[in-house]
Write a protein that holds these residues in place. Structure first.
Motif, mmCIF file in Angstrom:
data_model
loop_
_atom_site.group_PDB
_atom_site.id
_atom_site.type_symbol
_atom_site.label_atom_id
_atom_site.label_comp_id
_atom_site.label_asym_id
_atom_site.label_seq_id
_atom_site.Cartn_x
_atom_site.Cartn_y
_atom_site.Cartn_z
ATOM 1 N N ASN A 180 0.461 6.073 5.917
ATOM 2 C CA ASN A 180 -0.350 5.262 5.463
ATOM 3 C C ASN A 180 -1.300 4.648 6.589
ATOM 4 O OD1 ASN A 180 -1.875 4.486 3.014
ATOM 5 N ND2 ASN A 180 -1.083 2.536 3.089
ATOM 6 N N LYS A 181 -2.091 5.396 7.434
ATOM 7 C CA LYS A 181 -2.932 4.522 8.405
ATOM 8 C C LYS A 181 -4.028 4.125 7.584
ATOM 9 C CE LYS A 181 -1.875 7.415 12.705
ATOM 10 N NZ LYS A 181 -2.305 7.763 13.688
ATOM 11 N N GLY A 182 -4.703 2.817 8.495
ATOM 12 C CA GLY A 182 -5.701 2.217 8.039
ATOM 13 C C GLY A 182 -6.037 1.272 8.940
ATOM 14 N N PRO B 122 0.709 -1.217 -0.053
ATOM 15 C CA PRO B 122 0.058 -0.093 0.025
ATOM 16 C C PRO B 122 0.734 1.298 -0.167
ATOM 17 C CG PRO B 122 -0.977 -1.626 1.561
ATOM 18 C CD PRO B 122 0.437 -2.097 1.247
ATOM 19 N N GLN C 266 -8.333 9.951 2.899
ATOM 20 C CA GLN C 266 -7.575 11.137 2.990
ATOM 21 C C GLN C 266 -8.293 12.308 3.456
ATOM 22 O OE1 GLN C 266 -3.868 11.148 2.819
ATOM 23 N NE2 GLN C 266 -4.489 8.903 2.734
ATOM 24 N N ASP D 281 4.407 3.147 6.264
ATOM 25 C CA ASP D 281 3.407 2.245 5.951
ATOM 26 C C ASP D 281 2.277 2.394 7.154
ATOM 27 O OD1 ASP D 281 4.506 0.883 8.197
ATOM 28 O OD2 ASP D 281 4.213 -1.064 7.317
ATOM 29 N N SER D 282 1.538 1.608 7.248
ATOM 30 C CA SER D 282 0.438 1.691 8.412
ATOM 31 C C SER D 282 1.171 1.456 9.842
ATOM 32 C CB SER D 282 -0.645 0.512 8.073
ATOM 33 O OG SER D 282 -0.445 -0.689 8.514
ATOM 34 N N PRO E 141 -7.168 1.380 3.667
ATOM 35 C CA PRO E 141 -6.622 2.536 4.129
ATOM 36 C C PRO E 141 -7.815 3.756 4.599
ATOM 37 C CG PRO E 141 -6.407 2.543 1.866
ATOM 38 C CD PRO E 141 -6.869 1.080 2.236
ATOM 39 N N THR F 251 -6.283 -1.105 14.432
ATOM 40 C CA THR F 251 -6.184 -0.021 13.864
ATOM 41 C C THR F 251 -5.454 1.051 14.606
ATOM 42 O OG1 THR F 251 -7.218 1.665 12.408
ATOM 43 C CG2 THR F 251 -8.363 0.867 14.565
ATOM 44 N N CYS G 268 1.424 3.571 -3.874
ATOM 45 C CA CYS G 268 0.559 4.477 -3.555
ATOM 46 C C CYS G 268 0.851 5.675 -4.573
ATOM 47 C CB CYS G 268 0.663 5.236 -2.264
ATOM 48 S SG CYS G 268 -0.460 6.722 -2.002
#
Length: 366
Positions: free
Chosen positions: A205-207, A162, A196, A175-176, A193, A221, A166
Motif C-alpha cells: 500500500n505505497k503512498g 488503509p 493503482q 501497509d505503506s 495512497p 514517500t 482496503c
C-alpha cells in the motif's frame, strides 16, 4: 488520519503574524526491513535504531538553536502474522544476538532459513485476522522520542487502517511502511495512497504520508522502483497534486517532499531509470491540478539534499522543497549521506539536511 486536504487558497489569517521560523534538521532513511526479502530483517531493527538515534542526537546537539527535527523513515512494513507472532519475535531476538556477536553479516542470510521462518507468516498476511500484526514502527518511534523527537505520524490505526480497510483484490500484503517523526506537535496529518497502475508493487500500500506544522508541510514517500514510465508517471502526478493542495492550506508557505523517490540524481543505473528532474517537473506543475484549482500559477521545486550516493543505484533519496514561484527559497547549510553500507545497517545510507533559521518569510501564530 485525514485524506488529502481540499483547502481554500492560502492567505494571511487574522491572528497571525510574520515571525522567524526555527532551524530545520531533516533526516530520511530507507530501513530495508522488507518482509520475506531483506536479510535478517527481524534482527536488524536494533542496529538501525542505534544508528538513527545517534545521528539525530548529534545533529540536534550541533544545531545552534532549538531546531525543528523531522525524521522520515521508509520500509518499516507492517503485515499480518496471526498466531506466528511469537515465533517471529523469538527469531528477531536470536537474529539480533547473532548480529551483535558478529557471527553473521547483515547483508547475507541463508535463503532456506528465511523461507522456513517467514513463509507461514506470508500465508497469514493475506487473511483478515484481527490479531497478530507485526509492526516495527512503534519501536522506532519510542527510540526517536527518547532522542527528543516525540511526535509520530503513521502509527497504529493511522498506519494500518488503509491496509485493513482496503476492499480491492488481492488486498495489499503490507501497509505503506512510512513513519514521520517530529520534535514539535503536528497540526494535522493524513495518508494518500498512490493510484493503482498495474505495477508489481501494487501488492503493498505505497503512498504519501503528510503532516502540517505551522507554515511548513511535509510529505514522506517511497516511490516505485519499477522502470516503466506507466508505473512512475501516476506517482509523480499524485505527488505534485498533493503538494499543490497542501500549499493551498491557510498559512502554508512551503512543502518538503522527503524520502526514497527511486529517481536518481546524476549518473546512470540499470535498476533506476528515472531521473529526479522528472519528479521536480511534476512538483512544479502541481501534478494534474495545479495550484488554486488549476489556475496555472507555477511552483518552484528544488532539491535541498546533496548528490552523494545513498544506494548502490546512486543518489535516489532526496529532500525537495516546493514553494510558490517568487517566494524565498530555503538555503541548506549542510547535507550529507552517512555512509554505513559496509556494516549492512541498510542497503540505503541515511541522508540528512540542515537549514538555518529563516528570519523573514515564515508564518506563526501570535
Amino acid at each position: 488520519m485525514a485524506p488529502a486536504p481540499h483547502p481554500q487558497p492560502s492567505a494571511l489569517q487574522p491572528g497571525t503574524t510574520r515571525r522567524e521560523s526555527p532551524p530545520l534538521v531533516i533526516v530520511t532513511h530507507n530501513t530495508w526491513l522488507i518482509p520475506f526479502g531483506a536479510p535478517w530483517m527481524l534482527g536488524r531493527a536494533g542496529r538501525l535504531i542505534d544508528h538513527q538515534r545517534a545521528v539525530v542526537q548529534r545533529l540536534s546537539d550541533e544545531a545552534p538553536e532549538d531546531p525543528l527535527v523531522i525524521v522520515a523513515l521508509q520500509e518499516l512494513w507492517a503485515f499480518r502474522v496471526g498466531p506466528f507472532w511469537p515465533l517471529l519475535w523469538l527469531m528477531g531476538v536470536l537474529q539480533a544476538a547473532l548480529l551483535r556477536a558478529g557471527l553473521v553479516r547483515g547483508g547475507h542470510e541463508p535463503l532456506l532459513l528465511r523461507i522456513a521462518v517467514l513463509a507461514p507468516a506470508a500465508l497469514c498476511s493475506w487473511l483478515p485476522l484481527p490479531f497478530g500484526l507485526w509492526d516495527p514502527k512503534p519501536r522506532f518511534a519510542r527510540a526517536l522520542a527518547a532522542a527528543g523527537v516525540p511526535h509520530a505520524v503513521g502509527l497504529r490505526r493511522a498506519s494500518l487502517e488503509p491496509m485493513m480497510g482496503c476492499r480491492r483484490w488481492p488486498p495489499p500484503l503490507m501497509d505503506s511502511g512510512l513513519l514521520l517523526c517530529t520534535s514539535r506537535p503536528v497540526d494535522e496529518s493524513g495518508f494518500v495512497p498512490f493510484p493503482q497502475s498495474g505495477s508489481p508493487e501494487d501488492w503493498v500500500n505505497k503512498g504519501m504520508l503528510w503532516a502540517r506544522l505551522g507554515s511548513l508541510a511535509v510529505i514522506v514517500t517511497h516511490m516505485s522502483n519499477e522502470r516503466a514510465t506507466a508505473y512512475r508517471a501516476p506517482q509523480r502526478a499524485a505527488l505534485g497534486e498533493l503538494s499543490a493542495r497542501l500549499l493551498r492550506l491557510p498559512g502554508v508557505e512551503r512543502v518538503l517532499v522527503v524520502g526514497d523517490l527511486n529517481h536518481r540524481q546524476g549518473g546512470s543505473s540499470a535498476k533506476c531509470a528515472g531521473h529526479v528532474d522528472e519528479v521536480l517537473a511534476a512538483l512544479a506543475r502541481g501534478g494534474d491540478v495545479g495550484l488554486a484549482g488549476g489556475s496555472g500559477e507555477l511552483l518552484e521545486a528544488e532539491r535541498l539534499s546533496c548528490d552523494e550516493a545513498t544506494n548502490e543505484d546512486g543518489c535516489i533519496d532526496h529532500v525537495v522543497c516546493v514553494r510558490r514561484r517568487g517566494s524565498p527559497p530555503l538555503r541548506p547549510s549542510e547535507s550529507r549521506a552517512v555512509d554505513d553500507l559496509p556494516r549492512h545497517v541498510s542497503d540505503h545510507n541515511l541522508l540528512y539536511v540542515t537549514v538555518p533559521r529563516d528570519s523573514h518569510h515564515s508564518l506563526g501564530t501570535r
